[in-house]
Design an enzyme around this catalytic site. Structure first.
Site, PDB file in Angstrom:
ATOM      1  N   ASP A  85      12.251   3.936   2.418  1.00 48.20           N
ATOM      2  CA  ASP A  85      11.569   2.659   2.601  1.00 48.20           C
ATOM      3  C   ASP A  85      12.133   1.541   1.721  1.00 48.20           C
ATOM      4  O   ASP A  85      12.783   1.789   0.710  1.00 48.20           O
ATOM      5  CB  ASP A  85      10.083   2.808   2.241  1.00 48.20           C
ATOM      6  CG  ASP A  85       9.318   3.661   3.233  1.00 48.20           C
ATOM      7  OD1 ASP A  85       9.942   4.345   4.064  1.00 48.20           O
ATOM      8  OD2 ASP A  85       8.079   3.654   3.162  1.00 48.20           O
ATOM      9  N   ASP A  86      11.775   0.332   2.121  1.00 46.38           N
ATOM     10  CA  ASP A  86      11.920  -0.899   1.316  1.00 46.38           C
ATOM     11  C   ASP A  86      13.331  -1.482   1.277  1.00 46.38           C
ATOM     12  O   ASP A  86      13.561  -2.474   0.601  1.00 46.38           O
ATOM     13  CB  ASP A  86      11.418  -0.713  -0.123  1.00 46.38           C
ATOM     14  CG  ASP A  86       9.906  -0.548  -0.194  1.00 46.38           C
ATOM     15  OD1 ASP A  86       9.272  -0.455   0.873  1.00 46.38           O
ATOM     16  OD2 ASP A  86       9.365  -0.502  -1.307  1.00 46.38           O
ATOM     17  N   HIS A 229      12.088   5.876  -1.535  1.00 49.61           N
ATOM     18  CA  HIS A 229      12.494   4.462  -1.503  1.00 49.61           C
ATOM     19  C   HIS A 229      13.982   4.350  -1.826  1.00 49.61           C
ATOM     20  O   HIS A 229      14.375   4.512  -2.980  1.00 49.61           O
ATOM     21  CB  HIS A 229      11.667   3.664  -2.509  1.00 49.61           C
ATOM     22  CG  HIS A 229      10.195   3.655  -2.205  1.00 49.61           C
ATOM     23  ND1 HIS A 229       9.330   4.639  -2.642  1.00 49.61           N
ATOM     24  CD2 HIS A 229       9.454   2.799  -1.453  1.00 49.61           C
ATOM     25  CE1 HIS A 229       8.110   4.378  -2.179  1.00 49.61           C
ATOM     26  NE2 HIS A 229       8.154   3.276  -1.461  1.00 49.61           N
TER      27      HIS A 229
HETATM   28 ZN    ZN Z   1       7.226  -0.009   1.109  1.00 52.13          ZN
END
Ligand code: ZN
Length: 273
Positions: A85-86, A229
């Site tokens: 993610d991100d 992440h």
């Molecule tokens: Zn996130």
């Protein structure tokens, strides 16, 4: 597909026990850590851009995506899905290098404003067999937001992804795992399944690669969806051990659609396979 699809009929997902409201609040940190002051990247954009023009998608490298001889059969194999993610951030290129060396396919939930900044990374993801999902435009909390705001966050990200790779995401992960009826309805309309997770190594909190890898490998179960992440340097440093450790336990790493045998329904919430 061996496991039933984790479909939650309720209005809110049944998050794992430890993912209480305070914990969710802390989950704000991964993206916050990506502010320029942390030496990583992006200015935080608080307004949505003008709707992206319906221009033709960027060029996709010739010959891609690669044709896979046979998709993994997760009714037979011990499959887990590694999700990231991100991003994308510049360091995501190193993650893609590693995944290619290891022969692993992952699922990237990208932030729209970063997808717009790094379209070549998205093209590379798709060309190398990974899946790109929507993770909102600029990572706001969705709790309490109006339907219009949520739709805008998702639609702008869809447009950025479409511009980069020529197609819309079919998966969405809400920032901080915040699912509301409005979020589900927006996803149903946009044709996106809501993907949460059942393994969380708290990589935003404990910035030590060996700790992160140990937690993932220890907590993974057949059908797990693993939250990480790729925006975080310590997490990027953990991926090699995560992959090796999961394989040593007999797991096959697959994308989220592969985990569900391609059967995902728009607007439904999935925690694990
Ligand atoms: Zn996130």
């Amino acid at each position: 597909m061996l496991f039933g699809v984790a479909v939650l009929a309720g209005l809110a997902p049944q998050l794992p026990a430890q993912r209480t409201a305070p914990a969710l609040a802390h989950l704000a940190r991964p993206l916050a850590a990506a502010k320029p002051s942390a030496g990583t990247l992006l200015p935080v954009v608080t307004t949505l851009p003008e709707p992206l023009a319906a221009s033709s998608p960027g060029p996709v490298p010739p010959g891609n995506p690669p044709v896979k001889a046979e998709p993994p059969d997760c009714s037979r194999l011990k499959c887990v899905a590694l999700t990231m993610d991100d991003g994308p951030v510049p360091g995501t290129a190193n993650v893609l290098d590693l995944l290619r060396r290891k022969g692993v396919h992952a699922t990237f939930f990208v932030v729209g404003q970063l997808a717009r900044r790094h379209p070549a990374l998205l093209r590379r993801m798709v060309a190398e067999g990974h899946v790109v999902g929507n993770h909102s435009w600029n990572h706001p909390e969705f709790f309490g937001k109006k339907a219009r705001t949520i739709r805008g966050q998702l639609a702008h990200t869809d447009a950025a992804v479409r511009r980069a790779i020529g197609r819309d995401p079919v998966l969405m992960r809400p920032p901080f795992g915040e699912v509301t009826p409005k979020v589900r309805e927006a996803c149903r309309r946009l044709g996106e399944a809501v993907v949460l997770w059942d393994v969380d190594p708290l990589d935003w909190k404990d910035r030590k690669a060996s700790t992160i890898a140990h937690r993932v490998v220890k907590q993974a179960k057949r059908g797990s969806i693993i939250l990480t992440h790729d925006s975080l340097k310590t997490t990027r440093a953990a991926y090699s051990d995560i992959i090796d450790g999961l394989r040593a336990r007999g797991f096959t790493l697959v994308t989220v659609p592969e985990l569900f045998g391609g059967h995902l329904k728009a607007g439904r919430v999935y925690l694990r396979g």
